[in-house]
Design an enzyme around this catalytic site. Sequence first.
Site, mmCIF file in Angstrom:
data_model
loop_
_atom_site.group_PDB
_atom_site.id
_atom_site.type_symbol
_atom_site.label_atom_id
_atom_site.label_comp_id
_atom_site.label_asym_id
_atom_site.label_seq_id
_atom_site.Cartn_x
_atom_site.Cartn_y
_atom_site.Cartn_z
ATOM 1 N N GLU A 44 0.858 -1.182 0.000
ATOM 2 C CA GLU A 44 0.000 0.000 0.000
ATOM 3 C C GLU A 44 0.891 1.228 0.000
ATOM 4 O OE1 GLU A 44 -3.672 2.060 2.503
ATOM 5 O OE2 GLU A 44 -2.285 0.720 3.544
ATOM 6 N N GLU A 69 4.854 4.477 3.880
ATOM 7 C CA GLU A 69 4.425 5.817 4.285
ATOM 8 C C GLU A 69 5.638 6.735 4.372
ATOM 9 O OE1 GLU A 69 2.713 9.107 5.089
ATOM 10 O OE2 GLU A 69 1.420 7.353 4.792
ATOM 11 N N ASN A 96 9.566 6.945 0.164
ATOM 12 C CA ASN A 96 8.873 7.738 -0.842
ATOM 13 C C ASN A 96 8.505 6.843 -2.024
ATOM 14 O OD1 ASN A 96 8.244 9.586 -2.987
ATOM 15 N ND2 ASN A 96 9.421 11.170 -1.924
ATOM 16 N N ASP A 118 -3.191 11.941 -2.335
ATOM 17 C CA ASP A 118 -3.308 13.383 -2.526
ATOM 18 C C ASP A 118 -3.734 13.654 -3.969
ATOM 19 O OD1 ASP A 118 -2.883 16.175 -2.810
ATOM 20 O OD2 ASP A 118 -1.318 16.127 -1.285
ATOM 21 N N LYS A 122 -4.154 20.953 -9.007
ATOM 22 C CA LYS A 122 -3.666 21.939 -9.969
ATOM 23 C C LYS A 122 -2.964 21.248 -11.132
ATOM 24 C CE LYS A 122 -3.179 25.610 -6.551
ATOM 25 N NZ LYS A 122 -2.281 26.599 -5.897
ATOM 26 N N ASP A 154 -12.203 9.583 -2.569
ATOM 27 C CA ASP A 154 -13.486 10.293 -2.495
ATOM 28 C C ASP A 154 -13.486 11.477 -3.456
ATOM 29 O OD1 ASP A 154 -11.625 11.851 -0.957
ATOM 30 O OD2 ASP A 154 -13.332 12.955 -0.157
ATOM 31 N N GLU A 192 -8.842 5.104 7.408
ATOM 32 C CA GLU A 192 -9.291 6.178 8.302
ATOM 33 C C GLU A 192 -9.996 7.284 7.520
ATOM 34 O OE1 GLU A 192 -5.812 4.117 10.180
ATOM 35 O OE2 GLU A 192 -6.138 5.034 8.215
ATOM 36 N N TYR A 193 -9.409 7.669 6.389
ATOM 37 C CA TYR A 193 -10.025 8.715 5.575
ATOM 38 C C TYR A 193 -11.362 8.268 5.005
ATOM 39 C CZ TYR A 193 -5.870 11.721 5.583
ATOM 40 O OH TYR A 193 -4.849 12.546 5.946
#
Length: 213
Positions: A44, A69, A96, A118, A122, A154, A192-193
């Site tokens: 993940e 992470e 990363n 994320d 833009k 989402d 969690e999100y």
Amino acid sequence: MRFRNKPWAGEKIRQYPQYVVASPEEHKGKWNEVFGNNNPLHIEVGTGKGRFITGMAEANPGINYLGIELHQGVLASALDRLIDAELPNVKLLNANAADLLSYFAKNDVSRLFLNFSDPWPKTRHEKRRLTYKSFLSLYEQIMADGGEIHFKTDNQGLFEYSLVSFSEYGMLLKDVSLDLHNSEVEGNIMTEYEEKFSGKGNRIYRCEVKYRT
């Protein structure tokens, strides 16, 4: 997205080498040795506080899981969850996503999860999106033949962008859900999100895509 600084996080991470892989480049092509078996490896990218990766590991003991992470403070929270869970088939990596080729060889990974990445909305930040073509190429270089990406978000704009990106890269769309929590998908493990956003009434989008062999 801003993350609260936790100066103690790095030291805590170093105290648990049995859970957080300290020198991943040493295990490139040999992740079976880290887990002590030849089970498939699922990773993940952006594991957050670890709810999803530990839930998947608990539900699928015959699969090895690695949660990646970048932010140490966030990884420390995932570490706490992993310590409590005491699962033998999941480990964490502070790294990363852009450096995955340093840690994994071709055929190391069978499946890659991207959960609530994320969106970088833009246009000038397009190349930072984890479903941009350069990242898709990077993932392909570490995956077994026919490897899959499972993607949840989402953000409708990011989801639509990603479907186009997957298609233009030549990947096969296996499953697409425009409203995950009102679909027939079984065994969904929430992040969690996901819990936070769905609790606010946000629609959750999900898809499974496969690299062509």
